[in-house]
Design a protein around this motif. Structure first.
Motif, PDB file in Angstrom:
ATOM      1  N   UNK A  41      31.374  44.827  61.220  1.00 22.49           N
ATOM      2  CA  UNK A  41      31.625  44.791  59.780  1.00 22.49           C
ATOM      3  C   UNK A  41      32.235  46.087  59.260  1.00 22.49           C
ATOM      4  N   UNK A  42      31.902  47.216  59.867  1.00 19.22           N
ATOM      5  CA  UNK A  42      32.425  48.499  59.394  1.00 19.22           C
ATOM      6  C   UNK A  42      33.919  48.649  59.628  1.00 19.22           C
ATOM      7  N   UNK A  43      34.476  47.827  60.516  1.00 22.29           N
ATOM      8  CA  UNK A  43      35.903  47.898  60.809  1.00 22.29           C
ATOM      9  C   UNK A  43      36.713  46.862  60.022  1.00 22.29           C
ATOM     10  N   UNK A  44      36.043  46.036  59.240  1.00 25.64           N
ATOM     11  CA  UNK A  44      36.776  45.058  58.436  1.00 25.64           C
ATOM     12  C   UNK A  44      37.424  45.765  57.244  1.00 25.64           C
ATOM     13  N   UNK A  45      38.602  45.316  56.836  1.00 24.68           N
ATOM     14  CA  UNK A  45      39.298  46.000  55.736  1.00 24.68           C
ATOM     15  C   UNK A  45      38.651  45.750  54.385  1.00 24.68           C
ATOM     16  N   UNK A  46      38.720  46.762  53.537  1.00 24.59           N
ATOM     17  CA  UNK A  46      38.364  46.562  52.135  1.00 24.59           C
ATOM     18  C   UNK A  46      39.426  45.654  51.510  1.00 24.59           C
ATOM     19  N   UNK A  47      39.122  45.127  50.325  1.00 29.91           N
ATOM     20  CA  UNK A  47      40.069  44.248  49.648  1.00 29.91           C
ATOM     21  C   UNK A  47      39.898  44.435  48.150  1.00 29.91           C
ATOM     22  N   UNK A  48      40.680  43.738  47.369  1.00 31.86           N
ATOM     23  CA  UNK A  48      40.578  43.844  45.910  1.00 31.86           C
ATOM     24  C   UNK A  48      40.615  42.457  45.282  1.00 31.86           C
ATOM     25  N   UNK A  49      40.153  42.390  44.021  1.00 29.78           N
ATOM     26  CA  UNK A  49      40.338  41.174  43.229  1.00 29.78           C
ATOM     27  C   UNK A  49      40.490  41.551  41.762  1.00 29.78           C
ATOM     28  N   UNK A  50      40.841  40.575  40.950  1.00 27.23           N
ATOM     29  CA  UNK A  50      41.091  40.769  39.524  1.00 27.23           C
ATOM     30  C   UNK A  50      39.775  40.745  38.751  1.00 27.23           C
ATOM     31  N   UNK A  51      39.240  41.923  38.459  1.00 26.99           N
ATOM     32  CA  UNK A  51      37.973  42.017  37.754  1.00 26.99           C
ATOM     33  C   UNK A  51      38.031  41.575  36.307  1.00 26.99           C
ATOM     34  N   UNK A  52      39.231  41.499  35.728  1.00 28.08           N
ATOM     35  CA  UNK A  52      39.337  41.028  34.345  1.00 28.08           C
ATOM     36  C   UNK A  52      39.052  39.530  34.247  1.00 28.08           C
ATOM     37  N   UNK A  53      39.135  38.827  35.379  1.00 27.46           N
ATOM     38  CA  UNK A  53      38.861  37.390  35.394  1.00 27.46           C
ATOM     39  C   UNK A  53      37.419  37.075  35.788  1.00 27.46           C
ATOM     40  N   UNK A  54      36.633  38.121  36.064  1.00 32.00           N
ATOM     41  CA  UNK A  54      35.232  37.921  36.445  1.00 32.00           C
ATOM     42  C   UNK A  54      34.281  38.656  35.504  1.00 32.00           C
ATOM     43  N   UNK A  55      34.821  39.227  34.411  1.00 30.25           N
ATOM     44  CA  UNK A  55      34.001  39.956  33.457  1.00 30.25           C
ATOM     45  C   UNK A  55      33.573  41.329  33.923  1.00 30.25           C
TER      46      UNK A  55
END
Length: 355
Positions: free
Chosen positions: A49-63
């Motif tokens: 798990x420590x080698x899996x990439x970080x990622x992003x998402x749209x926080x404006x759509x999740x509050x």
């Protein structure tokens, strides 16, 4: 009526592939699991798990973020087998951070990890058994599964652990969820129909420390997906139907090295005294709407009064009869609601009992 043809989907799901689909699961502003999927190389996944990439998402759509700075960073924390895609595909449980690396206010996992580390959880080895209750509804979102539309079923009594078309409503959901959780690698230890018709329970544990909350979180996500497939709605509201119908809780069974060894009952009694002194702090952390459930009726203690006793399901804390007889074991905190944040609750219980 909104479901797609599963047979058609299966044709594509069976196609061979040399990449892994990783479903990244994260918690939104309402303590609800959402997810998005990405492609990963098998070699990278095998590194842990420590080698899996970080990622992003749209926080404006999740509050969780404003529209002009909406990027939320998700960091992988635990990996499970994917019961929906099968094969080598995975579910990746993540927690959430801002671009500067600070945990979001809705990231309750990070402070829970800090509490476990500060309390020397590695030595105490806190075990949890989490009893997640939930209620199934028809797609109208109003009628519990098995209830007549606009009416009520027969009174409570025959439904708890019951069998039969007139008593058990939603067994397909419970059985599918049980199998999916076991496939995913979760420490799910059992399941049963509950007192109110259309209500069920499953148990996660024994699990140690932060892993208990991680597993409960991913099990809730799996439950949502199962209900999506079967065309029903799942609710973890603590009192989905008002009146003389049982609410839904998430009882926490808890023990440490000290309580499990000979003479541990004395430590359990000391823990109960500590919990009584911090009753209101725990109530505030044990879920939204719990005042509708903790009334002193329907196998609950009154929300304003702390109590503990042996084999008493009307108390705030139940000490099992076997524990009392053997002089060691565990306690059951019956106060948490079904919608409790498991990170907040497990860490607070550990902190109060071992401080």
């Amino acid at each position: 009526k909104y479901a797609m043809d599963q047979a058609v989907l299966d044709k594509y799901a069976a196609l061979p592939r040399d990449k892994i689909q990783a479903e990244y699961v994260f918690i939104d502003a309402d303590c609800t699991a959402r997810s998005k999927c990405r492609t990963l190389d098998a070699a990278r996944v095998k590194q842990g798990v420590d080698r899996l990439p970080k990622w992003t998402y749209d926080g404006s759509s999740t509050g969780q973020a404003p529209g002009d700075d909406s990027e939320v960073i998700i960091v992988p924390r635990a990996v499970y087998k994917d019961p929906f895609r099968g094969g080598d595909n995975i579910l990746v449980l993540c927690d959430t951070y801002d671009p500067e690396g600070n945990p979001l206010p809705t990231n309750s996992r990070a402070p829970a990890v800090a509490k476990f580390e500060a309390g020397n959880a590695a030595a105490e080895k806190p075990w949890y058994g989490l009893e997640q209750e939930y209620t199934l509804f028809n797609l109208d979102g109003v009628t519990p599964l098995g209830w007549p539309v606009g009416g009520f079923p027969k009174p409570q009594g025959p439904y708890y652990c019951g069998a039969g078309a007139d008593k058990s409503f939603g067994r397909a959901v419970s059985d599918a969820h049980y199998a999916a959780c076991l496939y995913a690698g979760l420490e799910v230890s059992g399941t049963n129909a509950e007192v109110m018709p259309g209500q069920w329970e499953y148990q996660i544990g024994p699990s140690v420390g932060i892993d208990a909350a991680d597993q409960l979180t991913i099990s809730r996500y799996i439950l949502d997906r199962i209900c999506e497939d079967l065309g029903v709605i799942v609710s973890i509201d603590p009192k989905p139907i008002s009146g003389d119908w049982n609410g839904a809780g998430c009882h926490m069974n808890f023990s440490t090295e000290s309580t499990r060894k000979a003479g541990g009952l004395k430590t359990i009694e000391e823990m109960c005294e500590k919990l009584g002194k911090k009753h209101q702090e725990h109530i505030a952390a044990y879920g939204e709407g719990n005042e509708r459930r903790l009334t002193g009726d329907c196998e609950t203690a009154d929300i304003n009064t702390f109590s503990w006793g042996v084999a008493d399901r009307g108390c705030s804390i139940r000490v099992p009869r076997d524990t009392a007889a053997e002089g060691c074991g565990y306690l059951e905190d019956r106060r948490p609601s079904s919608n409790v944040d498991p990170y907040v609750a497990t860490a607070l219980l550990f902190e109060t009992c071992t401080n």
